[in-house]
Design a protein around this motif. Structure first.
Motif, PDB file in Angstrom:
ATOM      1  N   GLU A 288       8.970  10.283   8.863  1.00 57.50           N
ATOM      2  CA  GLU A 288       9.825  10.603   7.721  1.00 57.50           C
ATOM      3  C   GLU A 288      10.751   9.437   7.380  1.00 57.50           C
ATOM      4  O   GLU A 288      11.089   9.222   6.214  1.00 57.50           O
ATOM      5  CB  GLU A 288      10.653  11.850   8.034  1.00 57.50           C
ATOM      6  N   ALA A 289      11.137   8.673   8.382  1.00 57.65           N
ATOM      7  CA  ALA A 289      12.058   7.549   8.141  1.00 57.65           C
ATOM      8  C   ALA A 289      11.383   6.422   7.360  1.00 57.65           C
ATOM      9  O   ALA A 289      12.049   5.673   6.642  1.00 57.65           O
ATOM     10  CB  ALA A 289      12.595   7.020   9.472  1.00 57.65           C
ATOM     11  N   THR A 290      10.060   6.270   7.509  1.00 54.62           N
ATOM     12  CA  THR A 290       9.360   5.174   6.837  1.00 54.62           C
ATOM     13  C   THR A 290       8.753   5.592   5.507  1.00 54.62           C
ATOM     14  O   THR A 290       8.278   4.739   4.751  1.00 54.62           O
ATOM     15  CB  THR A 290       8.236   4.632   7.737  1.00 54.62           C
ATOM     16  N   ASN A 291       8.722   6.900   5.206  1.00 63.36           N
ATOM     17  CA  ASN A 291       8.103   7.361   3.965  1.00 63.36           C
ATOM     18  C   ASN A 291       8.879   6.892   2.739  1.00 63.36           C
ATOM     19  O   ASN A 291      10.111   6.941   2.710  1.00 63.36           O
ATOM     20  CB  ASN A 291       8.013   8.888   3.945  1.00 63.36           C
ATOM     21  N   ARG A 292       8.177   6.469   1.709  1.00 59.91           N
ATOM     22  CA  ARG A 292       8.811   6.071   0.455  1.00 59.91           C
ATOM     23  C   ARG A 292       9.239   7.305  -0.355  1.00 59.91           C
ATOM     24  O   ARG A 292      10.239   7.275  -1.068  1.00 59.91           O
ATOM     25  CB  ARG A 292       7.829   5.268  -0.400  1.00 59.91           C
ATOM     26  N   TYR A 293       8.454   8.389  -0.259  1.00 59.83           N
ATOM     27  CA  TYR A 293       8.653   9.529  -1.152  1.00 59.83           C
ATOM     28  C   TYR A 293       8.924  10.801  -0.347  1.00 59.83           C
ATOM     29  O   TYR A 293       8.421  10.953   0.771  1.00 59.83           O
ATOM     30  CB  TYR A 293       7.415   9.731  -2.026  1.00 59.83           C
ATOM     31  N   LYS A 294       9.689  11.695  -0.918  1.00 57.47           N
ATOM     32  CA  LYS A 294       9.914  12.988  -0.297  1.00 57.47           C
ATOM     33  C   LYS A 294       8.643  13.826  -0.416  1.00 57.47           C
ATOM     34  O   LYS A 294       7.893  13.692  -1.395  1.00 57.47           O
ATOM     35  CB  LYS A 294      11.092  13.708  -0.963  1.00 57.47           C
ATOM     36  N   PRO A 295       8.375  14.720   0.561  1.00 58.99           N
ATOM     37  CA  PRO A 295       7.089  15.445   0.595  1.00 58.99           C
ATOM     38  C   PRO A 295       6.770  16.217  -0.681  1.00 58.99           C
ATOM     39  O   PRO A 295       5.627  16.259  -1.119  1.00 58.99           O
ATOM     40  CB  PRO A 295       7.263  16.389   1.789  1.00 58.99           C
ATOM     41  N   LYS A 296       7.767  16.861  -1.321  1.00 59.51           N
ATOM     42  CA  LYS A 296       7.499  17.713  -2.473  1.00 59.51           C
ATOM     43  C   LYS A 296       7.557  16.961  -3.798  1.00 59.51           C
ATOM     44  O   LYS A 296       7.276  17.540  -4.849  1.00 59.51           O
ATOM     45  CB  LYS A 296       8.487  18.881  -2.494  1.00 59.51           C
ATOM     46  N   ASN A 297       7.935  15.686  -3.781  1.00 58.44           N
ATOM     47  CA  ASN A 297       8.025  14.920  -5.017  1.00 58.44           C
ATOM     48  C   ASN A 297       6.640  14.511  -5.503  1.00 58.44           C
ATOM     49  O   ASN A 297       5.818  14.023  -4.729  1.00 58.44           O
ATOM     50  CB  ASN A 297       8.878  13.665  -4.815  1.00 58.44           C
ATOM     51  N   SER A 298       6.362  14.722  -6.777  1.00 59.56           N
ATOM     52  CA  SER A 298       5.127  14.245  -7.378  1.00 59.56           C
ATOM     53  C   SER A 298       5.425  12.946  -8.110  1.00 59.56           C
ATOM     54  O   SER A 298       6.482  12.794  -8.718  1.00 59.56           O
ATOM     55  CB  SER A 298       4.557  15.285  -8.344  1.00 59.56           C
TER      56      SER A 298
ATOM     57  N   PHE B 194       0.819  -1.216   0.000  1.00 55.26           N
ATOM     58  CA  PHE B 194       0.000   0.000   0.000  1.00 55.26           C
ATOM     59  C   PHE B 194       0.855   1.269   0.000  1.00 55.26           C
ATOM     60  O   PHE B 194       0.402   2.319  -0.448  1.00 55.26           O
ATOM     61  CB  PHE B 194      -0.957  -0.013   1.200  1.00 55.26           C
ATOM     62  N   SER B 195       2.097   1.209   0.503  1.00 55.22           N
ATOM     63  CA  SER B 195       2.955   2.397   0.518  1.00 55.22           C
ATOM     64  C   SER B 195       3.463   2.755  -0.876  1.00 55.22           C
ATOM     65  O   SER B 195       4.018   3.838  -1.071  1.00 55.22           O
ATOM     66  CB  SER B 195       4.143   2.177   1.463  1.00 55.22           C
ATOM     67  N   ILE B 196       3.285   1.862  -1.853  1.00 55.99           N
ATOM     68  CA  ILE B 196       3.678   2.180  -3.230  1.00 55.99           C
ATOM     69  C   ILE B 196       2.916   3.401  -3.737  1.00 55.99           C
ATOM     70  O   ILE B 196       3.438   4.194  -4.523  1.00 55.99           O
ATOM     71  CB  ILE B 196       3.430   0.963  -4.145  1.00 55.99           C
ATOM     72  N   TYR B 197       1.694   3.601  -3.240  1.00 56.51           N
ATOM     73  CA  TYR B 197       0.830   4.640  -3.791  1.00 56.51           C
ATOM     74  C   TYR B 197       0.812   5.917  -2.951  1.00 56.51           C
ATOM     75  O   TYR B 197      -0.002   6.802  -3.193  1.00 56.51           O
ATOM     76  CB  TYR B 197      -0.577   4.069  -3.964  1.00 56.51           C
ATOM     77  N   GLY B 198       1.720   6.032  -1.974  1.00 57.07           N
ATOM     78  CA  GLY B 198       1.846   7.271  -1.227  1.00 57.07           C
ATOM     79  C   GLY B 198       2.317   7.045   0.189  1.00 57.07           C
ATOM     80  O   GLY B 198       2.270   5.921   0.719  1.00 57.07           O
ATOM     81  N   ASN B 199       2.796   8.130   0.823  1.00 55.05           N
ATOM     82  CA  ASN B 199       3.265   8.047   2.207  1.00 55.05           C
ATOM     83  C   ASN B 199       2.095   7.796   3.144  1.00 55.05           C
ATOM     84  O   ASN B 199       1.032   8.417   3.021  1.00 55.05           O
ATOM     85  CB  ASN B 199       3.985   9.339   2.592  1.00 55.05           C
ATOM     86  N   ILE B 200       2.310   6.904   4.105  1.00 50.96           N
ATOM     87  CA  ILE B 200       1.250   6.472   5.020  1.00 50.96           C
ATOM     88  C   ILE B 200       1.505   7.058   6.404  1.00 50.96           C
ATOM     89  O   ILE B 200       2.602   6.961   6.943  1.00 50.96           O
ATOM     90  CB  ILE B 200       1.184   4.936   5.085  1.00 50.96           C
ATOM     91  N   ASP B 201       0.440   7.654   6.980  1.00 56.52           N
ATOM     92  CA  ASP B 201       0.530   8.194   8.344  1.00 56.52           C
ATOM     93  C   ASP B 201       0.233   7.124   9.388  1.00 56.52           C
ATOM     94  O   ASP B 201       0.949   6.998  10.376  1.00 56.52           O
ATOM     95  CB  ASP B 201      -0.441   9.364   8.520  1.00 56.52           C
ATOM     96  N   LYS B 202      -0.837   6.345   9.165  1.00 60.36           N
ATOM     97  CA  LYS B 202      -1.227   5.332  10.154  1.00 60.36           C
ATOM     98  C   LYS B 202      -1.848   4.140   9.442  1.00 60.36           C
ATOM     99  O   LYS B 202      -2.432   4.271   8.366  1.00 60.36           O
ATOM    100  CB  LYS B 202      -2.248   5.895  11.161  1.00 60.36           C
ATOM    101  N   MET B 203      -1.726   2.965  10.095  1.00 60.01           N
ATOM    102  CA  MET B 203      -2.384   1.751   9.612  1.00 60.01           C
ATOM    103  C   MET B 203      -2.902   0.955  10.811  1.00 60.01           C
ATOM    104  O   MET B 203      -2.258   0.910  11.862  1.00 60.01           O
ATOM    105  CB  MET B 203      -1.423   0.870   8.805  1.00 60.01           C
ATOM    106  N   VAL B 204      -4.063   0.315  10.639  1.00 58.96           N
ATOM    107  CA  VAL B 204      -4.602  -0.613  11.633  1.00 58.96           C
ATOM    108  C   VAL B 204      -5.049  -1.871  10.893  1.00 58.96           C
ATOM    109  O   VAL B 204      -5.893  -1.805   9.998  1.00 58.96           O
ATOM    110  CB  VAL B 204      -5.810  -0.011  12.396  1.00 58.96           C
ATOM    111  N   TYR B 205      -4.454  -3.006  11.271  1.00 53.02           N
ATOM    112  CA  TYR B 205      -4.793  -4.284  10.633  1.00 53.02           C
ATOM    113  C   TYR B 205      -5.551  -5.136  11.640  1.00 53.02           C
ATOM    114  O   TYR B 205      -4.994  -5.619  12.613  1.00 53.02           O
ATOM    115  CB  TYR B 205      -3.518  -4.991  10.174  1.00 53.02           C
TER     116      TYR B 205
END
Length: 456
Positions: free
Chosen positions: A362-372, A282-293
């Motif tokens: 920030e350590a777990t994010n796949r993408y930098k904030p300003k990158n499209s 799911f992180s392929i499609y954007g940075n994730i703030d929270k998850m509950v499984y």
């Protein structure tokens, strides 16, 4: 599953609207008995304890009312959780709490004085509106019966007075033989007495006649009042039914149109699927703030940092096969995920052992904030990045391959951040490889993986 008869209610209230105990009671009492309500926190998420009749009632309340909206206001979303509290207690001077069981005892005490005036609805619950109407009808019918008894008595007395008036001489003439025996003064008094008796009879006759007319008018008014009450009750029932239909239509419209940064994904094999595997996909499609499984429900909640990421996830992953299951992904009615960790530390809410959580940074994010970016849809080719010189051969990657591959190709980079494309037999095999190996360290390098934009 409810732990006790006490339920924790969380209401999203970002607009800081005023919510009363009676508004909460009115919404939940239609699903079961609510004895006490305690509002103990008023922030953007209001937190309330509801004390029900028993543990089964609390469990039924969570099942029926979770994710409801309050007062038909879509900004007031409600979540219900089981609580460890055995009872809700507060002093009489605490205005944050309200005891509805005492009010119910007063009503029961009042109604018990006349059992015949208590009606029970077809569902086995007392209906106050129907009771009041039926009691009123019984009282009016009793009054009409009494009026009829009075009417019969007065008609009889009227007939008696008519007979007296007919037999009474209206001329009041004194016989001739009395003229010789008594004085003129006595005769005048006798005539006056006769006229007084005649006047008395006439007045009494008129009073009885007026009373009969009054009884007839009161009976007609009582019957008209019953008809008006019945019409008003029918109108109220029709209005309540229309309001319920409107509420359902509003909820349906909201669910169809309103978007959220939180998505709900279902249909996972909880015996082999972990939250790390789901994050890798799911992180392929954007940075994730929270998850509950929630493993016992095979349900995943993902809160993306941006709305466009949630949109992209639903567009690309919905109805994709993963581990033999077809993923079903929709927008959540929640606008954000709340963990309620503070309540867990206080022992007010128990975290289920079947629930796994993730909090992004920030350590777990796949993408930098300003990158499209625009990520590729799932396909049979996985693209590996950040490979070292030691990994520029298929033998070094072979231990991580659980299924047979169709083709592969390495791409060398002058900065020694090489890459590789691996083609699998199916999209499902490719997804399984990515979910298990993204972020693994190989030859002192953290290997990044995604779906290839140019499948082989």
């Amino acid at each position: 599953m409810a732990l006790t008869k006490v339920v924790l209610l969380c209401i999203q209230n970002k607009k800081q609207l005023t919510i009363t105990h009676d508004q909460i009671y009115k919404h939940f009492c239609q699903y079961g008995q609510i004895d006490k309500i305690l509002i103990f926190e008023k922030t953007q998420i209001w937190k309330v304890f509801l004390e029900t009749k028993n543990k089964e009632a609390a469990q039924n309340l969570i099942k029926l009312c979770n994710n409801n909206i309050l007062n038909c206001d879509t900004s007031l979303r409600m979540q219900l959780y089981p609580s460890n509290l055995e009872n809700v207690t507060f002093s009489d001077s605490n205005f944050a709490g309200k005891d509805y069981s005492k009010q119910k005892e007063k009503r029961d005490s009042y109604n018990s004085t006349d059992d015949e005036q208590t009606s029970v609805s077809s569902q086995g619950e007392q209906n106050p509106n129907q009771n009041s109407i039926k009691n009123y009808q019984q009282n009016v019918q009793q009054s009409i019966y009494q009026y009829q008894q009075h009417l019969q008595q007065r008609l009889y007395e009227q007939q008696v007075l008519q007979m007296r008036l007919q037999t009474q001489s209206l001329d009041l003439q004194v016989p001739d033989y009395l003229n010789n025996l008594i004085s003129n003064q006595w005769i005048d008094q006798f005539i006056q007495l006769g006229k007084l008796l005649q006047t008395q009879y006439l007045l009494q006759y008129q009073l009885i006649d007026n009373y009969i007319n009054y009884i007839k008018q009161e009976s007609a008014n009582a019957l008209m009042e019953i008809q008006n009450q019945q019409k008003q009750q029918q109108l109220q029932q029709q209005q309540q039914l229309q309001n319920q239909i409107n509420n359902l239509n509003n909820i349906y419209t909201i669910d169809q149109q309103e978007k959220s940064r939180v998505i709900v994904a279902k249909s996972f094999d909880d015996s082999i699927t972990t939250i790390d595997m789901l994050y890798n996909i799911f992180s392929i499609y954007g940075n994730i703030d929270k998850m509950v499984y929630q493993k016992d429900k095979s349900t995943l909640l993902v809160e993306y940092h941006l709305q466009k990421c949630a949109d992209q996830c639903i567009e690309k992953l919905n109805n994709i096969m993963f581990q033999g299951q077809t993923l079903q992904i929709t927008y959540s009615i929640l606008q954000e995920i709340t963990f309620l960790d503070e309540l867990e530390e206080l022992g007010l809410v128990e975290k289920t052992i079947y629930e796994e959580r993730f909090i992004g940074s920030e350590a777990t994010n796949r993408y930098k904030p300003k990158n499209s970016f625009i990520a590729a849809s799932p396909n049979d080719t996985i693209f590996l990045m950040n490979l070292s010189d030691e990994l520029l051969n298929i033998e070094s990657i072979q231990p991580f391959l659980e299924t047979e591959i169709v083709d592969y190709k390495f791409y060398e980079d002058p900065k020694q951040k090489h890459s590789c494309a691996i083609k699998f037999k199916s999209v499902e095999d490719a997804m399984l490889f990515l979910s298990k190996n993204h972020g693994k360290v190989m030859a002192d390098r953290k290997i990044l993986m995604t779906f290839s934009k140019k499948p082989m």
